[in-house]
Design a protein around this motif. Structure first.
Motif, PDB file in Angstrom:
ATOM      1  N   LYS A 179       0.861  -1.189   0.000  1.00 25.15           N
ATOM      2  CA  LYS A 179       0.000   0.000   0.000  1.00 25.15           C
ATOM      3  C   LYS A 179       0.895   1.236   0.000  1.00 25.15           C
ATOM      4  O   LYS A 179       1.808   1.341   0.815  1.00 25.15           O
ATOM      5  N   GLY A 223       2.018   5.224   0.413  1.00 21.00           N
ATOM      6  CA  GLY A 223       1.809   6.173   1.507  1.00 21.00           C
ATOM      7  C   GLY A 223       1.460   7.556   0.988  1.00 21.00           C
ATOM      8  O   GLY A 223       1.607   7.851  -0.204  1.00 21.00           O
ATOM      9  N   TYR A 224       1.000   8.397   1.902  1.00 21.81           N
ATOM     10  CA  TYR A 224       0.611   9.772   1.546  1.00 21.81           C
ATOM     11  C   TYR A 224       1.132  10.728   2.611  1.00 21.81           C
ATOM     12  O   TYR A 224       1.169  10.401   3.811  1.00 21.81           O
ATOM     13  N   ARG A 253      -0.331   8.765   6.121  1.00 23.03           N
ATOM     14  CA  ARG A 253      -0.467   7.312   6.045  1.00 23.03           C
ATOM     15  C   ARG A 253       0.856   6.739   5.567  1.00 23.03           C
ATOM     16  O   ARG A 253       1.302   7.019   4.457  1.00 23.03           O
ATOM     17  N   GLU A 284       2.821   0.737   3.452  1.00 18.13           N
ATOM     18  CA  GLU A 284       2.901  -0.599   4.037  1.00 18.13           C
ATOM     19  C   GLU A 284       3.824  -1.455   3.168  1.00 18.13           C
ATOM     20  O   GLU A 284       3.576  -1.623   1.960  1.00 18.13           O
TER      21      GLU A 284
END
Length: 216
Positions: free
Chosen positions: A196, A198-199, A207, A210
């Motif tokens: 995943k 990130g931001y 976030r 991952e």
């Protein structure tokens, strides 16, 4: 001759005594008059002092009343300002993301258009591979346009996506390790896979990405 001078001397002495007594009486009258004058002057001075103090008291009372009125008005203004500021803060907090949401509306519209290119009934009945390919191509193109517009909207509001590559050093501030991968050709402690992205919002991670990490 001696007897004749005796009474004459006494006759001259009497008026002298009476004059002294008269002088004393005059002095007493003058003293009493002076005391009476002093009493009058003291009363006048006392009256003037009372009038002066009364005037000063009236002036101070008026000043106190004026200051009290100003204080009450100031307190009322401060309370109104506090209430107005509280309402403005609540409104600002409630509608803080209004601009962000407004920009996302176009993304939602394009996503709806992309979904509309696919007819669910046609997918169930269509058997021509060429037609199905054309539908999927249109859907793919629409989804890419939506993603591009979404990233543009994110960037406009300071939201940036970051996607670590395989082999990048693991950063606990930006990454969240979900699993370990046996050490291969890559160095231990580096990113092995990304599950995943990130931001960040204005350089703050909202976030973490991952990832899986090569174990040592």
């Amino acid at each position: 001759m001696i007897a004749a001078t005796g009474p004459t001397s006494r006759q001259h002495d009497v008026p002298r005594v009476e004059k002294k007594e008269d002088d004393k009486a005059g002095e007493d009258d003058e003293t009493e008059g002076a005391e009476d004058g002093e009493d009058v002057n003291e009363d006048e001075v006392a009256d003037e002092e009372v009038q002066k103090l009364t005037a000063e008291l009236s002036e101070k009372t008026a000043q106190v009343k004026d200051l009290n009125d100003k204080l009450l008005r100031t307190l009322a203004d401060m309370e109104n300002l506090r209430e107005r500021t509280r309402r403005q803060a609540e409104t600002a907090e409630k509608f803080a993301i209004q601009g962000f949401c407004k920009d996302l509306l176009d993304v939602a519209d394009n996503l709806a258009r992309a979904s509309a290119t696919v007819d669910p009934e046609a997918l169930e009945t269509e058997t021509d591979a060429a037609n199905i390919k054309n539908v999927l191509a249109s859907l793919h193109e629409g989804v890419l346009m939506v993603e591009k517009q979404l990233m543009s909207t994110f960037g406009k509001h300071g939201v940036v996506k970051f996607d670590p590559a395989e082999g990048d050093p693991f950063n606990p501030n930006d990454h969240m390790a979900l699993f370990n991968v046996p050490k291969g050709e890559k160095e231990a402690g580096t990113v092995a896979a990304v599950t995943k992205v990130g931001y960040k919002l204005h350089d703050r991670v909202i976030r973490p990405a991952e990832v899986g990490v090569f174990q040592s």
